[in-house]
Design an enzyme around this catalytic site. Structure first.
Site, PDB file in Angstrom:
ATOM      1  N   LYS A  83       0.853  -1.193   0.000  1.00 53.32           N
ATOM      2  CA  LYS A  83       0.000   0.000   0.000  1.00 53.32           C
ATOM      3  C   LYS A  83       0.884   1.236   0.000  1.00 53.32           C
ATOM      4  CE  LYS A  83      -4.457   0.931   0.311  1.00 53.32           C
ATOM      5  NZ  LYS A  83      -5.534   0.180  -0.336  1.00 53.32           N
ATOM      6  N   GLY A 182     -23.010   4.586   4.062  1.00 51.88           N
ATOM      7  CA  GLY A 182     -22.114   5.235   3.107  1.00 51.88           C
ATOM      8  C   GLY A 182     -22.518   4.925   1.683  1.00 51.88           C
ATOM      9  N   VAL A 183     -23.031   5.959   1.010  1.00 48.79           N
ATOM     10  CA  VAL A 183     -23.439   5.740  -0.390  1.00 48.79           C
ATOM     11  C   VAL A 183     -22.554   6.584  -1.306  1.00 48.79           C
ATOM     12  CG1 VAL A 183     -25.765   4.849  -0.099  1.00 48.79           C
ATOM     13  CG2 VAL A 183     -25.413   7.311   0.031  1.00 48.79           C
ATOM     14  N   GLY A 184     -21.238   6.337  -1.174  1.00 44.99           N
ATOM     15  CA  GLY A 184     -20.267   6.975  -2.055  1.00 44.99           C
ATOM     16  C   GLY A 184     -20.137   6.136  -3.316  1.00 44.99           C
ATOM     17  N   VAL A 186     -18.758   3.167  -4.057  1.00 47.05           N
ATOM     18  CA  VAL A 186     -19.156   1.756  -4.002  1.00 47.05           C
ATOM     19  C   VAL A 186     -20.601   1.618  -3.534  1.00 47.05           C
ATOM     20  CG1 VAL A 186     -18.681  -0.510  -3.007  1.00 47.05           C
ATOM     21  CG2 VAL A 186     -16.787   1.037  -3.492  1.00 47.05           C
TER      22      VAL A 186
END
Ligand code: NAI
Length: 351
Positions: A83, A182-184, A186
Site C-alpha cells: 500500500k 455510506g453511499v459513495g 461503491v
C-alpha cells in the site's frame, strides 16, 4: 531508494520493505509498505488522507498492506500485498496535482516493480494517469479499467448472496432489508444492485449530496447516520469508514449478516469472536471488497475480461469456504479467512 528522491527505510517485522519518502519543495510525504511478494508483485492502492501524525499514516499503510496480501491471496490473484499512503492534502489544481502524482510515479519506479499501485481513497483514475507518466507499475487508469468501484460493488453483492445462502438457505436477496452505511462510489453501485435484486434498502450518509444522488435510484429509505446500526435490518453493509465495528456497535446491531466494502471494519481483532458469539455472520472485509483489485488484474496481470469476471464470481465460493471453515474450526470468520490466506501463501497458519 536512490537518485534525488529522499527515502528512508524503516525496519518493520513481518514486512519486506517500508519506506518513508519526502520532497520538501512539493510537500509530498508518503509511506510505501510492501508486505509480502510471495505470490507476485505487491499490489495495492495509493491512498491520500490527512493524518494527525506520521505514525498514524505508517500504521494505516502497514495494516492496509497486510490486508492486501490476504485479499489478493484469497481472490486467487498473482499478486502480493502492499500500500502507498500519502499524507494529504494533495494539490487540487490540475497542473500541480499532475506533477505531484508524477513524482509519486517516480518513487514507485524506484521500487523497481515490487510494488504496483492503483486508485484508492483520495485518488482518481486521472491521478493514476499522472503516475503512469513516470512508471509502468500502475493500474486503474482512465485508459484502462478505470474506476474500480462498480467491480467492488459487484463483488460485495456476490459475497452477500453467498452469505445469504449460508444463513437463509437461498442466495436470494428479494425482500431482505439491507442497511447501507455510506453511499459513495461503491455504496451507490451496491444500492443499485440491491434494488435490482428486490431488496429493501436503507441508506445513511453524512453527505447530503450523496444521499440525494442515491435517492435518485428510487425506493430507498434514508436513515440518520447515527441510527443506521440500530435499524431492523437483515444485513448491515458498511461502505464508509474503517473501524466501524467496535463492542458497542456490535451490541447495537440487529442484522444477521455484515457484508460491505469498507476496509478494516473490525475496530480490533477481538470483535471477530464477539460477532460470532452474537450469531452474526461477518463476511471479512477483504474477501467482500476484492472486486476492485480483481478488476486491476486486467491492467496489471494482462487477464482478459472473462477471466476477471470468473474471479469476481469466485468471491462467492471463497465466502462459502470461509464461513464453513469458521464453523468447522470454531473460530471467527476473520480468523478463518486469515488462516486460509496464510495457507495460500504456503505458511502454516497461526493457532
Ligand atoms: P467514497 O469516499 O466514495 O464513499 C464513502 C462514503 O461514506 C461517502 O459518501 C461519505 O460521505 C460516507 N461517509 C463517511 N462517513 C460516514 C459516516 N459516519 N456515516 C455514513 N456515511 C459516511 O469511498 P468508496 O470508494 O465508496 O469506498 C468506500 C469504502 O470501501 C472505503 O472504506 C474504501 O476503503 C473501501 N473500498 C473501496 C474500494 C473501491 O473500489 N472504491 C475497493 C475496496 C475497498
Amino acid at each position: 531508494m536512490k537518485s534525488d528522491i529522499e527515502g528512508h527505510p524503516i525496519e518493520v517485522s513481518g514486512y519486506e520493505q517500508v519506506w518513508v519518502v519526502r520532497a520538501e519543495r512539493s510537500g509530498y510525504h508518503a509511506i510505501f509498505a510492501i508486505h509480502d511478494t510471495t505470490l507476485g508483485p505487491a499490489v495495492g492502492g495509493t491512498r491520500v488522507r490527512v493524518y494527525d501524525a506520521v505514525d498514524a499514516a505508517v500504521d494505516d499503510a502497514l495494516r492496509l498492506a497486510r490486508g492486501m496480501t490476504c485479499k489478493n491471496a484469497l481472490a486467487g490473484l498473482p499478486f502480493g500485498g502492499g500500500k502507498a499512503v500519502i499524507l494529504g492534502p494533495a494539490p487540487v489544481e490540475r497542473e500541480p496535482r499532475r506533477a505531484f502524482f508524477r513524482f509519486h510515479g517516480r518513487c514507485i519506479q524506484e521500487l523497481g516493480g515490487c510494488f504496483v499501485t492503483g486508485e484508492d481513497v483520495g485518488t482518481t483514475p486521472t491521478d493514476m494517469e499522472s503516475v503512469a507518466e513516470a512508471t509502468d507499475y500502475v493500474g486503474g487508469r482512465e485508459t484502462g479499467m478505470g474506476d474500480p468501484s462498480p467491480f467492488t460493488a459487484r463483488g460485495v453483492l456476490v459475497a452477500l448472496e453467498a452469505a445469504a445462502a449460508d444463513r437463509w438457505g437461498s442466495p436470494s436477496l428479494h425482500g431482505r432489508i439491507v442497511a447501507v452505511q455510506g453511499v459513495g462510489a461503491v455504496g451507490l453501485h451496491l444500492c443499485r444492485g440491491l434494488h435490482e435484486r428486490g431488496a429493501r434498502v436503507l441508506i445513511a450518509d453524512v453527505s447530503p449530496a450523496r444521499i440525494e444522488a442515491a435517492s435518485r435510484l428510487g425506493a430507498l429509505e434514508v436513515v440518520a447516520p447515527d441510527r443506521i446500526l440500530d435499524v431492523e435490518a437483515d444485513v448491515f453493509a458498511p461502505c464508509a469508514l474503517g473501524g466501524v465495528l467496535d463492542e458497542k456497535a456490535v451490541d447495537r446491531l440487529c442484522a444477521q449478516i455484515v457484508c460491505g466494502a469498507a476496509n478494516n471494519q473490525l475496530a480490533h481483532p477481538r470483535i471477530d469472536a464477539k460477532l460470532r458469539d452474537r450469531g452474526i455472520r461477518y463476511v471479512p472485509d477483504y474477501v467482500a471488497n476484492a472486486g476492485g483489485v480483481i478488476s486491476g488484474s486486467v491492467d496489471i496481470a494482462g487477464w482478459d475480461r472473462t477471466r476477471m469476471e470468473q474471479a469476481l464470481d469466485g468471491i462467492g465460493s471463497t465466502v462459502s469456504a470461509v464461513l464453513a471453515a469458521s464453523d468447522r474450526e470454531d473460530i471467527g470468520t476473520q480468523a478463518a479467512a486469515d488462516r486460509m490466506a496464510e495457507r495460500r501463501l504456503g505458511r502454516s497458519p497461526s493457532p
